[in-house]
Design an enzyme around this catalytic site. Structure first.
Site, PDB file in Angstrom:
ATOM      1  N   HIS A   6       3.695  -2.023   3.363  1.00  0.00           N
ATOM      2  CA  HIS A   6       3.704  -0.666   2.813  1.00  0.00           C
ATOM      3  C   HIS A   6       5.042  -0.441   2.124  1.00  0.00           C
ATOM      4  O   HIS A   6       6.099  -0.552   2.781  1.00  0.00           O
ATOM      5  CB  HIS A   6       3.482   0.377   3.917  1.00  0.00           C
ATOM      6  N   ASP A  60       0.820  -1.210   0.000  1.00  0.00           N
ATOM      7  CA  ASP A  60       0.000   0.000   0.000  1.00  0.00           C
ATOM      8  C   ASP A  60       0.858   1.266   0.000  1.00  0.00           C
ATOM      9  O   ASP A  60       1.998   1.273   0.473  1.00  0.00           O
ATOM     10  CB  ASP A  60      -0.883   0.045   1.248  1.00  0.00           C
TER      11      ASP A  60
END
Length: 263
Positions: free
Chosen positions: A230, A75
């Site tokens: 992430h 992400d």
């Protein structure tokens, strides 16, 4: 039976199962030329996005995965240095992942988006700005605008232009904060919503070693599934090569999820 034969047998069973049911279509991924010991991508899962909501941290169901299969998702990128380092690590192991992009980051760094696309990764969507308040706390119209503008920015960065429908209709809510109204909107657009089955908690600052230990413990407890990282975090970028090696050593296999081709 050797490890390679066991993997081939498992893949054959999965293909037969997918062909004889309404499950998403699965097929073998490409081999990894010149990298005999690479983790590789075990198979590609083609997903019909209509009505899909997956990830047991948020929803009752997850993807139709066999035991010890993992879907890698990232992400918030693309981000300078860290996204490139993660792409390097994935390329070295011939592994494919799904990147849920923030539109403003995609607009700022289209070269990284195009690189991820060229190297076979799935480009998915995570709003335009990743609002701190989350979409669930915004007025419906403003939240829809965040989603639509994010998709448009991602598509322009990846393909040069956006169309009436996203090429990859996969979306993840920032903070996993959805509402019934927004879920219904995405369902009406034919966009799949991804959560996760476990995560690395890399929104917390930690060393790469601590993150690797944490995510492997959670992976072994879950037995596989959709994992969230992430690609904006330096410690995650530093940890990913070791994580991919650990997957291979522990007998896990990577599944790459793509949207089902029309027709």
């Amino acid at each position: 039976m050797t490890v390679s034969l066991r993997r081939a047998a498992m893949l054959g069973l999965l293909l037969l199962s997918a062909a004889g049911s309404s499950a998403p279509f699965a097929h073998a991924a490409e081999p990894c030329p010149g990298h005999a010991d690479a983790l590789g991508t075990a198979r590609v899962l083609e997903l019909d996005p209509k009505g899909v909501r997956v990830g047991t941290k948020s929803f009752p169901a997850t993807l139709p995965l066999a035991p010890r299969e993992v879907v890698l998702t990232f992400d918030d990128g693309p981000w300078p240095k860290t996204t490139a380092a993660i792409l390097d690590a994935l390329k070295a192991e011939c592994v494919h992942a799904t990147f849920f992009l923030i539109g403003e980051n995609a607009k700022a760094r289209p070269e990284l988006v195009r690189r991820a696309l060229a190297e076979g990764h799935t480009i998915a969507h995570h709003t335009l700005t990743h609002p701190a308040a989350t979409l669930a706390k915004m007025p419906f119209e403003a939240a829809v605008k965040e989603i639509e503008n994010g998709i448009a920015a991602d598509e322009k960065a990846a393909y040069g232009a956006s169309g009436p429908a996203p090429r990859v209709p996969f979306f993840r809510f920032p903070g996993f904060a959805s509402t019934p109204e927004l879920l219904a909107y995405l369902d009406g657009k034919g966009i799949a919503v991804f959560g996760a089955d476990f995560w690395a908690s890399d929104w917390n600052v930690m060393t790469p070693e601590a993150e690797l230990d944490l995510v492997l413990k959670r992976l072994d407890a879950a037995g596989g599934g959709i994992v969230l990282f992430h690609d904006t975090k330096s410690y995650t970028a530093a940890m990913i090569p070791g994580f991919l090696r650990a997957l291979a050593e522990r007998g896990y296999q990577v599944v790459h999820v793509v949207p089902k081709s029309p027709g």
